[in-house]
Design an enzyme around this catalytic site. Sequence first.
Site, PDB file in Angstrom:
ATOM      1  N   CYS A   1      35.440 -38.217 -42.137  1.00  0.00           N
ATOM      2  CA  CYS A   1      35.565 -37.159 -41.684  1.00  0.00           C
ATOM      3  C   CYS A   1      34.321 -36.826 -40.632  1.00  0.00           C
ATOM      4  CB  CYS A   1      35.847 -36.024 -42.389  1.00  0.00           C
ATOM      5  SG  CYS A   1      34.133 -35.534 -43.397  1.00  0.00           S
TER       6      CYS A   1
ATOM      7  N   HIS B   1      33.033 -31.355 -46.087  1.00  0.00           N
ATOM      8  CA  HIS B   1      34.097 -32.115 -45.105  1.00  0.00           C
ATOM      9  C   HIS B   1      33.997 -31.360 -43.738  1.00  0.00           C
ATOM     10  CE1 HIS B   1      37.839 -33.739 -43.854  1.00  0.00           C
ATOM     11  NE2 HIS B   1      38.244 -32.577 -43.836  1.00  0.00           N
TER      12      HIS B   1
ATOM     13  N   ASP C   1      42.906 -32.211 -38.448  1.00  0.00           N
ATOM     14  CA  ASP C   1      42.235 -33.080 -39.469  1.00  0.00           C
ATOM     15  C   ASP C   1      42.716 -34.358 -39.647  1.00  0.00           C
ATOM     16  OD1 ASP C   1      40.499 -33.966 -41.362  1.00  0.00           O
ATOM     17  OD2 ASP C   1      40.906 -32.337 -42.783  1.00  0.00           O
TER      18      ASP C   1
END
Length: 258
Positions: free
Chosen positions: A71, A109, A124
Site C-alpha cells: 500500500c 495501512h 485503495d
Amino acid sequence: MFDADTYLQRIGCSGETGVDLATLRRLHRQHVMAIPYNGVTENYRDGVNLVDIDEDAMFETAIVDGQGGTCFQLNRLFVRLLRELGYEVTVLAAATAEGREAFGLDVEHMFGRVALGGEEWLVDVGYPGPHYIEPLLVSDAAQTQYGCQYRLVERESAILLQRRGAATRWGAVYTFTMTPRQWTDWKEMEDRLREILSEPRTGDGQDILCGRSFTNGQAVLKGRRYLTVRDGREQVRTITDDEEHRMLIAGILSGDLA
C-alpha cells in the site's frame, strides 16, 4: 520518471483522463487487475523507506516493470496519478483487522479518499484482498461488487470497513478515520517495519503476502494459505507443496493465474 501517460498505458487506460466517476472506476478496477500487491520481503532489500521515498524509482519498479508493491508504494503512486489528472484526493490511514493486533498502529495501512461531484469515494489499489475492486462510496448503505458486499460502520471514534462474500458473514477489513494524513505520519510504521525485518526469519514461506484481482474476483496468498474469490464465492486451502507454492507466487505476480 513518473509519467501519467505511461502509467495509464501500463494499466490499460490509455487516454482515460476524464475527472468523473466512470473514469475513476475504470482506473481503479484496471489498476488492481494489472498491478499486483507484492509484499514479499525482497521488496525491502534496499531498506525500509515509507516517508523519504524516490517516487520515480518506485514508479519504474512497481508500475512500469509491473512488479507491484505494498500500500505504501501503490496507493502513494495512485494518489499522485489521480492528482495529476485533476482529482481531489486526500490520503487516509487505517489499521487492518490483523494489523492492529500485530502493530497497534493506526497508520498500518495507507489509502485514499476522492471528493467528486458532491460525494466521497474510498480508493485503495494497495490491499492484498479480498477487497473492493472499484471505488467505494462513503455511505451508510451496503454496496455490492462482483458478488461481495461492503459497508461502513461507525465504531466509537472510527469507521469500520466490513466485507462479506456470497456465503460468509460480515468480517472486518480495516478501521480508519477521515483525518487527512501527510507522508511523514508513516515514520512510526517505518521504524516498526525495520524492527520486524531485523528479526530472524524461518524461510518456510510464512511471510509471503501477495494478491491480484481479476475480472470476477481476487486471489490472495498469505503464507501457505491460498484464498480465491470468484463472484463472491470463496475457497481457501493450505499449500503444503513447495513447488506449487512457488508457482502460485509467480502466477499472482505475473498475472498468469491459469
